[in-house]
Design an enzyme around this catalytic site. Structure first.
Site, mmCIF file in Angstrom:
data_model
loop_
_atom_site.group_PDB
_atom_site.id
_atom_site.type_symbol
_atom_site.label_atom_id
_atom_site.label_comp_id
_atom_site.label_asym_id
_atom_site.label_seq_id
_atom_site.Cartn_x
_atom_site.Cartn_y
_atom_site.Cartn_z
ATOM 1 N N ASP A 68 2.893 -32.300 27.643
ATOM 2 C CA ASP A 68 3.435 -31.467 26.570
ATOM 3 C C ASP A 68 3.178 -32.152 25.229
ATOM 4 O O ASP A 68 3.516 -33.336 25.053
ATOM 5 C CB ASP A 68 4.938 -31.244 26.772
ATOM 6 N N ASN A 109 3.427 -26.664 13.838
ATOM 7 C CA ASN A 109 3.224 -25.262 13.460
ATOM 8 C C ASN A 109 3.962 -24.920 12.168
ATOM 9 O O ASN A 109 3.421 -24.247 11.293
ATOM 10 C CB ASN A 109 3.706 -24.344 14.588
ATOM 11 N N HIS A 121 0.165 -22.116 12.036
ATOM 12 C CA HIS A 121 -0.239 -21.860 13.424
ATOM 13 C C HIS A 121 -1.733 -22.061 13.633
ATOM 14 O O HIS A 121 -2.159 -22.383 14.743
ATOM 15 C CB HIS A 121 0.154 -20.431 13.824
ATOM 16 N N ASP A 131 -3.284 -24.267 16.569
ATOM 17 C CA ASP A 131 -4.339 -23.902 17.518
ATOM 18 C C ASP A 131 -5.440 -24.953 17.545
ATOM 19 O O ASP A 131 -5.985 -25.286 18.604
ATOM 20 C CB ASP A 131 -4.931 -22.542 17.140
ATOM 21 N N GLU A 175 2.131 -25.114 24.465
ATOM 22 C CA GLU A 175 1.524 -26.409 24.182
ATOM 23 C C GLU A 175 1.555 -27.338 25.403
ATOM 24 O O GLU A 175 1.421 -28.548 25.266
ATOM 25 C CB GLU A 175 2.261 -27.075 23.009
#
Length: 513
Positions: A390, A398, A403, A407, A434
């Site tokens: 994770d 973010n 965002h 990504d 994630e």
């Protein structure tokens, strides 16, 4: 008087033959076009099904599972000794700080409530001390547990009006029960449905449509447009038809397709709604090229027929001329050539297969591939090691850099892992959000720890264009001991969250029991 025999005519047989060929071609073209229309429609149904499934499993279920896990651990914590009594009544200031620390772990939770069996409660963030709030009886809340039941599942309320915020909300809650079976109180997480819905805005549907999540009564609980929350979007008639775990139905009144995926706890439905006109337009656009191709082929057949008729007459005249003159040095040769090009659809099938098993953003295998691969290993009783990874502080990334940067982070983290695992034939999956998963088979189990550590160091050492951005991840891993998959995932997940609590940017193995 000249006499012409029809038996010596080339024209009639050639015209009849090509007329038959053209007629047969038109029949085949009509049949193939209709078949293609049906195939295209089925393909779009399959693509929309996969989008709905991924929206449910990779987004919605991952958020709910994280909240359920933390709620269960927190309820166990407060059930020990007098921790609940001390948090609510003896040291409410310290208890408020404790609940706020718990709330920061869950971006999808707006507030937390903790109540004992006498109706005393503590809410974080703290509510204002108004007369109405002072008179509030927590025992009338839908999440307040009066009689505990022995269940491992958390419970979800229906949509109700929050007494403090005066906004509709949904709460996930769990009774606090001691090891001896005594009910001590209730612990409730009030979901921030608006912020959960904002994330849906970044989802890119494969076709033009609307996607949202509703309760059993058809009212919206999650939607990219927060103005649609708690409105009735699906009729009772359609909801009654959604009987299987996932599927699609057609509403003739609105002329819309509903693709759905149902949960049992909570009783929610992930729905992707696409108008029939949209699918027809997509299908029409795809089949138009096929029709034009067939039309062009028919024209070519006609032209070749005319050419062959002309050539045959020319050849006949040349043969007659050769007989008359006796010159055979340039005897004509009649050649009939038939060419038909059929382009294979293998490339398209491979693209669909990759889309079904790979995540478009990261290039890793997706959750569907993970479920299939791990089920195959377990069915064959093949030993393996499972690791869950994770990305640390991903919500902060973010919120701070956007965002798009999030990504990019996921893509580069996955890319670093693929570079390390690919030479060893180790499979890397995007498990959801994630979170990534890695499966080390029997021949790779000795390499699990060094490979994971090499990946962690590579990610931690990577420099980023964004000023101040530092990316790390935490991981947990453990060997399958032939227990059910749920138990393996739970133990590996627990190792992962232990790594988080110990400071992140580390890898922990499951402690053998």
């Amino acid at each position: 008087m000249a006499f012409h025999s029809r038996k010596l005519s080339f024209t009639t047989p050639i015209l009849v033959s090509f007329a038959g060929i053209l007629f047969s071609f038109l029949l085949i073209a009509v049949f193939i076009t209709l078949t293609q229309i049906n195939d295209f429609l089925e393909n779009y149904h399959e693509i929309n099904h996969k989008f709905t499934h991924n929206l449910a499993v990779n987004y919605t279920e991952s958020i709910l599972r994280e909240n359920d896990y933390i709620l269960a651990r927190a309820a166990t914590f407060f059930s020990v000794d007098d921790r609940l009594e001390e948090t609510i009544n003896r040291d409410p200031e310290g208890g408020l700080q404790l609940l706020m620390q718990l709330q920061t772990l869950m971006p999808a939770v707006s507030s937390i409530s903790l109540a004992d069996t006498q109706g005393h409660y503590l809410r974080a963030p703290e509510v204002s001390a108004t007369d109405a709030n002072q008179r509030f009886d927590v025992r009338r809340s839908p999440w307040y547990v009066v009689q505990a039941e022995a269940s491992t599942f958390n419970r979800y309320t229906r949509v109700y009006m929050d007494k403090f915020t005066h906004h509709p909300t949904v709460t996930v809650y769990k009774p606090v029960i001691t090891a001896g079976g005594r009910l001590k109180g209730s612990l409730a997480f009030h979901l921030d449905l608006a912020s959960m819905g904002y994330t849906l805005r970044h989802m890119a549907p494969p076709t033009q449509g609307e996607f949202f999540i509703v309760e059993r009564d058809g009212r919206v609980v999650l939607h990219p447009n927060t103005g649609a929350l708690f409105k009735r979007y699906v009729s009772d008639t359609l909801m009654e038809k959604m009987t299987s775990g996932e599927g699609h139905i057609y509403d003739p009144e609105s002329r819309e397709w509903y693709y759905y995926y149902s949960f049992t706890n909570p009783d929610w439905f992930v729905i992707y709604r696409v108008s029939d006109a949209t699918l027809n337009n997509l299908t029409r656009h795809a089949t138009t090229m096929v029709i034009w191709g067939f039309a062009l082929a028919a024209i070519v057949i006609v032209l070749f027929g005319l050419y062959l008729r002309h050539t045959s007459r020319t050849v006949l005249m040349n043969i007659i001329q050769a007989i008359k003159t006796g010159k055979v040095n340039r005897v004509p040769r009649l050649e009939a050539m038939l060419s038909k090009a059929i382009e294979s659809s293998k490339a398209r099938e491979q693209a669909y297969a990759r889309q079904a098993t790979h995540d478009a953003l990261t290039g890793c295998k997706n959750r569907r591939a993970f479920d299939s691969d791990i089920a195959a290993l377990m069915n064959d009783h093949q030993p393996f090691i499972l690791a869950l990874v994770d990305v640390d502080n991903f919500k902060f990334i973010n919120d701070t850099w956007g965002h798009l940067t999030g990504d990019i982070v996921l893509r580069h983290v996955a890319h670093e892992g693929l570079k390390i695992f690919h030479p060893h034939n180790v499979a890397l999956y995007r498990y959801g959000g994630e979170e990534f998963a890695v499966i080390f088979t029997a021949s790779q189990m000795n390499e699990a720890s060094p490979l994971l550590e090499a990946w962690r160091q590579r990610v931690a050492a990577r420099s980023w264009r964004e000023k101040g951005l530092q990316v790390t991840f935490s991981a947990g891993y453990g060997e399958w001991q032939f227990e059910p998959l749920e138990n393996l995932l739970s133990s590996v997940d627990e190792a992962l969250y232990t790594a988080k609590r110990q400071g992140k940017n580390r890898i922990l193995s499951v402690i053998p029991r």
